[in-house]
Design a protein around this motif. Structure first.
Motif, PDB file in Angstrom:
ATOM      1  N   ASP A 178       0.839  -1.201   0.000  1.00 13.64           N
ATOM      2  CA  ASP A 178       0.000   0.000   0.000  1.00 13.64           C
ATOM      3  C   ASP A 178       0.867   1.242   0.000  1.00 13.64           C
ATOM      4  O   ASP A 178       1.679   1.432   0.918  1.00 13.64           O
ATOM      5  N   VAL A 179       0.680   2.084  -0.990  1.00 14.73           N
ATOM      6  CA  VAL A 179       1.508   3.281  -1.130  1.00 14.73           C
ATOM      7  C   VAL A 179       0.629   4.444  -1.585  1.00 14.73           C
ATOM      8  O   VAL A 179      -0.501   4.247  -2.016  1.00 14.73           O
ATOM      9  N   TYR A 180       1.171   5.658  -1.480  1.00 16.51           N
ATOM     10  CA  TYR A 180       0.454   6.813  -2.026  1.00 16.51           C
ATOM     11  C   TYR A 180       1.430   7.905  -2.404  1.00 16.51           C
ATOM     12  O   TYR A 180       2.528   7.987  -1.872  1.00 16.51           O
ATOM     13  N   THR A 181       1.014   8.728  -3.357  1.00 18.16           N
ATOM     14  CA  THR A 181       1.740   9.944  -3.680  1.00 18.16           C
ATOM     15  C   THR A 181       0.890  11.123  -3.217  1.00 18.16           C
ATOM     16  O   THR A 181      -0.327  11.002  -3.070  1.00 18.16           O
ATOM     17  N   PHE A 182       1.510  12.234  -2.998  1.00 16.04           N
ATOM     18  CA  PHE A 182       0.787  13.483  -2.743  1.00 16.04           C
ATOM     19  C   PHE A 182       1.743  14.576  -3.181  1.00 16.04           C
ATOM     20  O   PHE A 182       2.687  14.905  -2.465  1.00 16.04           O
ATOM     21  N   GLY A 183       1.506  15.106  -4.358  1.00 14.30           N
ATOM     22  CA  GLY A 183       2.425  16.092  -4.909  1.00 14.30           C
ATOM     23  C   GLY A 183       1.819  16.798  -6.102  1.00 14.30           C
ATOM     24  O   GLY A 183       0.675  16.529  -6.486  1.00 14.30           O
ATOM     25  N   PRO A 184       2.588  17.701  -6.692  1.00 14.63           N
ATOM     26  CA  PRO A 184       2.073  18.492  -7.808  1.00 14.63           C
ATOM     27  C   PRO A 184       2.010  17.705  -9.118  1.00 14.63           C
ATOM     28  O   PRO A 184       2.795  16.782  -9.337  1.00 14.63           O
ATOM     29  N   ALA A 185       1.060  18.066  -9.955  1.00  9.11           N
ATOM     30  CA  ALA A 185       0.967  17.567 -11.329  1.00  9.11           C
ATOM     31  C   ALA A 185       0.584  18.750 -12.211  1.00  9.11           C
ATOM     32  O   ALA A 185       0.159  19.795 -11.710  1.00  9.11           O
ATOM     33  N   PHE A 186       0.779  18.580 -13.506  1.00  4.91           N
ATOM     34  CA  PHE A 186       0.683  19.718 -14.428  1.00  4.91           C
ATOM     35  C   PHE A 186      -0.073  19.322 -15.699  1.00  4.91           C
ATOM     36  O   PHE A 186       0.108  18.207 -16.206  1.00  4.91           O
ATOM     37  N   ARG A 187      -0.870  20.218 -16.219  1.00  4.00           N
ATOM     38  CA  ARG A 187      -1.512  20.038 -17.527  1.00  4.00           C
ATOM     39  C   ARG A 187      -1.480  21.358 -18.275  1.00  4.00           C
ATOM     40  O   ARG A 187      -1.977  22.362 -17.764  1.00  4.00           O
ATOM     41  N   ALA A 188      -0.917  21.333 -19.471  1.00  8.23           N
ATOM     42  CA  ALA A 188      -0.867  22.545 -20.291  1.00  8.23           C
ATOM     43  C   ALA A 188      -2.145  22.663 -21.111  1.00  8.23           C
ATOM     44  O   ALA A 188      -2.104  22.717 -22.332  1.00  8.23           O
ATOM     45  N   GLU A 189      -3.279  22.669 -20.419  1.00  9.31           N
ATOM     46  CA  GLU A 189      -4.573  22.741 -21.096  1.00  9.31           C
ATOM     47  C   GLU A 189      -5.084  24.178 -21.059  1.00  9.31           C
ATOM     48  O   GLU A 189      -5.077  24.807 -20.010  1.00  9.31           O
ATOM     49  N   HIS A 190      -5.608  24.626 -22.204  1.00  4.79           N
ATOM     50  CA  HIS A 190      -6.160  25.979 -22.231  1.00  4.79           C
ATOM     51  C   HIS A 190      -7.621  25.965 -21.780  1.00  4.79           C
ATOM     52  O   HIS A 190      -8.473  26.578 -22.412  1.00  4.79           O
ATOM     53  N   SER A 191      -7.916  25.229 -20.715  1.00  5.53           N
ATOM     54  CA  SER A 191      -9.297  25.168 -20.236  1.00  5.53           C
ATOM     55  C   SER A 191      -9.512  26.281 -19.228  1.00  5.53           C
ATOM     56  O   SER A 191      -9.078  26.182 -18.087  1.00  5.53           O
ATOM     57  N   ASN A 192     -10.162  27.319 -19.664  1.00  2.37           N
ATOM     58  CA  ASN A 192     -10.338  28.459 -18.788  1.00  2.37           C
ATOM     59  C   ASN A 192     -11.645  28.323 -17.999  1.00  2.37           C
ATOM     60  O   ASN A 192     -12.582  29.074 -18.191  1.00  2.37           O
ATOM     61  N   THR A 193     -11.692  27.314 -17.114  1.00  6.66           N
ATOM     62  CA  THR A 193     -12.897  27.090 -16.317  1.00  6.66           C
ATOM     63  C   THR A 193     -12.577  27.306 -14.843  1.00  6.66           C
ATOM     64  O   THR A 193     -11.416  27.465 -14.476  1.00  6.66           O
ATOM     65  N   VAL A 194     -13.614  27.264 -14.018  1.00  4.54           N
ATOM     66  CA  VAL A 194     -13.385  27.459 -12.587  1.00  4.54           C
ATOM     67  C   VAL A 194     -12.802  26.222 -11.926  1.00  4.54           C
ATOM     68  O   VAL A 194     -12.442  26.244 -10.751  1.00  4.54           O
ATOM     69  N   ARG A 195     -12.718  25.108 -12.670  1.00 10.24           N
ATOM     70  CA  ARG A 195     -12.204  23.871 -12.077  1.00 10.24           C
ATOM     71  C   ARG A 195     -10.851  23.435 -12.639  1.00 10.24           C
ATOM     72  O   ARG A 195     -10.326  22.401 -12.246  1.00 10.24           O
ATOM     73  N   HIS A 196     -10.290  24.199 -13.576  1.00 13.35           N
ATOM     74  CA  HIS A 196      -9.021  23.804 -14.183  1.00 13.35           C
ATOM     75  C   HIS A 196      -7.882  24.746 -13.811  1.00 13.35           C
ATOM     76  O   HIS A 196      -8.008  25.950 -13.936  1.00 13.35           O
ATOM     77  N   ALA A 197      -6.776  24.149 -13.388  1.00 13.36           N
ATOM     78  CA  ALA A 197      -5.542  24.908 -13.202  1.00 13.36           C
ATOM     79  C   ALA A 197      -4.446  24.120 -13.890  1.00 13.36           C
ATOM     80  O   ALA A 197      -4.536  22.902 -14.037  1.00 13.36           O
ATOM     81  N   SER A 198      -3.401  24.796 -14.331  1.00 14.07           N
ATOM     82  CA  SER A 198      -2.336  24.084 -15.045  1.00 14.07           C
ATOM     83  C   SER A 198      -1.357  23.431 -14.067  1.00 14.07           C
ATOM     84  O   SER A 198      -0.590  22.569 -14.448  1.00 14.07           O
ATOM     85  N   GLU A 199      -1.406  23.861 -12.821  1.00 14.42           N
ATOM     86  CA  GLU A 199      -0.596  23.244 -11.767  1.00 14.42           C
ATOM     87  C   GLU A 199      -1.517  22.948 -10.597  1.00 14.42           C
ATOM     88  O   GLU A 199      -2.281  23.810 -10.172  1.00 14.42           O
TER      89      GLU A 199
END
Lengths: 463, 463
Positions: free
Chosen positions: B219-240
């Motif tokens: 049993d393991v887990y990660t907890f860290g940053p991830a990134f998406r270079a998506e031009h989704s300009n919504t209230v639920r999307h961030a690139s980081e």
């Protein structure tokens, strides 16, 4: 009778507690995990079994009466299995108990090219198989301690009311201005910087971004990745690493050192208490001075000495015939590891804060002392390693900071940072711990590549 | 008499506990923090004071007899001060106590352009001053809950023996193959990829890197940053953004859903218990349905339903006259938020796992079901939001996975990942929680830009 699903960890726990009622529940068990070794003497066979939940293996014993004996006797190192068996206490043996297998299923076989064999492998070899090495003893120990030490850090700060802040990884500034940054771009060939509309890079420190949070929450900390595009091919440098950066409002350099001392001691004691098997392994197999070193630091009052006094002592040492690789000791120089180690190992014989460094060799945001020559910085030096933690009181005086930033050329870029000094600023201090180096220190591991899950160093990236 | 150094948090703690002996120790106190408001009636003045350690302000009262009365009466919103005063219980008033100031020092003044004034500011305005907004009430609450929720995540997994793994941020693959990655380069103009000797990008998921650790530690887990270079300009999307990605060996889809359910309930209950003031603020000022929503989920058994059954129910709804923006419901489609919300809000009226999605709309690593058409995926849908968590059982069968990866074209690139299926692989499962979205869910905040310390979205980066 239904078997109870259990784990290596739980079995050792139950057997060591030795409560008859509880032991009865574990009379018949089911385990899932991996074969470390398997030797079949014909009439009887032994499997060293580990499911990853505990450092110690469980011994599985099988014979001709075990169901699926043919499967059992042909299991290779690395196979994933499910076994049913009876728990038998063996207080006279090395292992306090064994499992007498009644049945076994092969969940996942291993291919012939499985790279982990019974023999001892070099760390260099294991680095090439980062996706398999967590199953090797040393790396079971390293990565469990890494997890526990991470949690110790969080617990230390959360218990003291510090707020954990996720400072950004993509940023527009390069922190201390050292310039060795990774740039972040997109596939837009016309303008690779079009995504954010300006040039961005990976952060080298979260400090500048976390300071404004200290001015809102008083005590805060970051714990996240940082990056340096340095071609330093040493055992202590990686281009991606994790940093802990606490920051405290209304705290001066002495308050800062108090927290560093508490934090380092807390981490050492926490890991020694939570990972006895792993720490014992390190003390036996990796560094036989480990326990002495760690308990000495945990039980020492950390001494404090100015850089200026340190230089004097180093100069005296040279006069008395001590030979450093760099024997030219002058005020203003950046100390080498050999100098730091001399002070902590030979002079103090214990942990030492060196304070009040020449301003020329320290970062722009450090608070200038009244002498006009030094800044309120503190480096924690410890025997066997040298620098473990670096910190400082920050320059809270607007005019002084502005002048320094103008000299450095980042006053415009970091106008928001400068503004915090005009908006109810106050004396404040903070420090940085390179988490991977702290882990090396606590485990005795000598190469940063061997404490990171997938190390990222210059010239090398496979995963 | 020496004053005792204390904080907002400690004072409320002591007063509410109301132990006479302890209260006596706090008769004369010293506080350091910031002025929220100051009104001077001439004979008497009141300061709402906060030092960042607690959501509630402390009321400071001063009059002509207080030393440095001129400083006190001219303090502006935002100034940093040090005050000495007497603790006086005021059980009849709104505040249970006040501090009658005897002396005050100005630690840091505020410039005239200080952007936080007494009036209410819009979130849009506050986003432009990310270095100051943590001092505003809403953001004091958001960022304290962010810290507490982070710790709740760690505690949940550590208590259960999960190993925390720092998966790398710089990587050579793009995870699910969606292609919207940020590239990482250096200033070497001849070859921007020279640092590692090949093209690298920022990770979109830690899952592929953490799976080998599940095959070593269970049993393991990660907890860290991830990134998406998506031009989704919504209230639920961030690139980081930050992700939590647990992975469990010897766990199937049902085991996976059990852990997701436990984890979500644990997080809700933890935050409600640890942040009563902040959560009360959100329930009053941000979303008056918040408590009802959260306690309903924490007390519900999470239902489980296949995607196929979900499609049938949506088709029935349309037949019965329900209007969706996308009213064309067919098996194989990717559900929109409106469809997910209909199922969880209207049909189940509670949390719902939708399972066994068409393989075409899910990631390559998900385990194919025996029907040959669906994969063992599970999305957790909750009222008011829709999808909150996504997970799956992973394809552990080498041949099936290899075929899929060859179709996708990443079999060579990810040979090491594929190899884990030949090296004692086993059934295993995992899930991903978008941490920022979980925080939005738990606080009722509607825009991801308002739950991240320094949000990173397309077209915008200031800090």
């Amino acid at each position: 009778m239904e078997p109870i699903k259990t784990t290596n960890f739980e079995l050792y726990d139950v057997v060591i507690a030795n409560e008859p009622e509880e032991l009865k529940d574990f009379a018949y068990v089911e385990l899932e995990g991996w074969v470390r070794t398997n030797r079949d003497n014909g009439s009887i066979g032994f499997i060293e079994f580990n499911d990853g939940t505990y450092f110690k293996n469980v011994q599985l014993v099988y014979n001709n009466e075990s169901k699926n004996h043919d499967i059992l006797s042909s299991l290779n190192t690395g196979s994933a299995i499910r076994v049913l068996g009876k728990l038998v206490l063996t207080p006279e043996n090395k292992q306090p108990f064994e499992i007498q297998v009644t049945d076994c299923e092969l969940e996942g076989d291993v291919a012939e090219d499985y790279p982990l064999q019974k023999k001892r492998h070099s760390f260099e070899f294991l680095r090439e198989i980062a996706h398999v090495r967590p199953r090797a003893n040393t790396f079971q120990a390293v990565f469990r301690v890494r997890s526990v030490l991470s949690f110790a850090i969080h617990q230390f700060f959360q218990e003291r009311g510090f707020i954990y802040v996720h400072t950004p990884l993509i940023t527009t500034n390069d922190g201390e201005g050292a310039g060795n940054v990774f740039d972040v771009v997109t596939h837009d060939t016309k303008d690779p910087n079009s995504f954010y509309g300006r040039k961005v890079n990976l952060t080298v420190t979260g400090q500048l971004h976390v300071e404004p949070f200290a001015l809102a929450f008083r005590d805060v900390y970051t714990f996240g990745p940082a990056f340096r595009a340095e071609h330093s091919n040493t055992v202590r440098h990686a281009s991606e690493f994790w940093m802990v950066e606490p920051e405290m409002a209304f705290a001066d350099l002495n308050d800062n050192m108090d927290v560093i001392e508490d934090c380092v001691k807390y981490c050492i004691n926490y890991v020694l208490a939570a990972c006895p098997e792993e720490m014992n392994f390190f003390n036996t197999m990796i560094d036989t001075t480990l326990f002495d070193r760690l308990t000495h630091v945990a039980n020492s009052k950390f001494e404090r000495m100015t850089y200026t006094r340190g230089i004097e002592l180093l100069q005296e040492a040279v006069k008395n015939g001590h030979k450093f690789d760099n024997n030219k000791i002058e005020w203003g120089m950046d100390l080498q590891s050999e100098h730091e180690r001399y002070l902590t190992e030979e002079v103090i014989k214990g942990p030492l804060f060196l304070t009040d460094y020449p301003k020329e060799i320290k970062a722009f945001y450090m608070r200038q002392n009244d002498d006009g020559k030094t800044v309120a910085a503190c480096d924690l030096l410890v025997p066997a390693v040298g620098e473990l933690v670096g910190g400082s009181q920050r320059e809270e005086r607007y005019d002084l900071l502005k002048q320094k930033m103008e000299e450095l050329g980042n006053a415009e870029e970091l106008a928001w940072y400068l503004d915090t000094r005009r908006y109810g600023g106050c004396r404040h201090s903070g420090f940085g711990i390179g988490f991977d180096r702290l882990l090396m220190y606590v485990t005795g591991m000598q190469n940063i590549r061997d404490v990171q899950p997938y190390p990222r160093t210059s010239g090398s990236i496979k995963y």
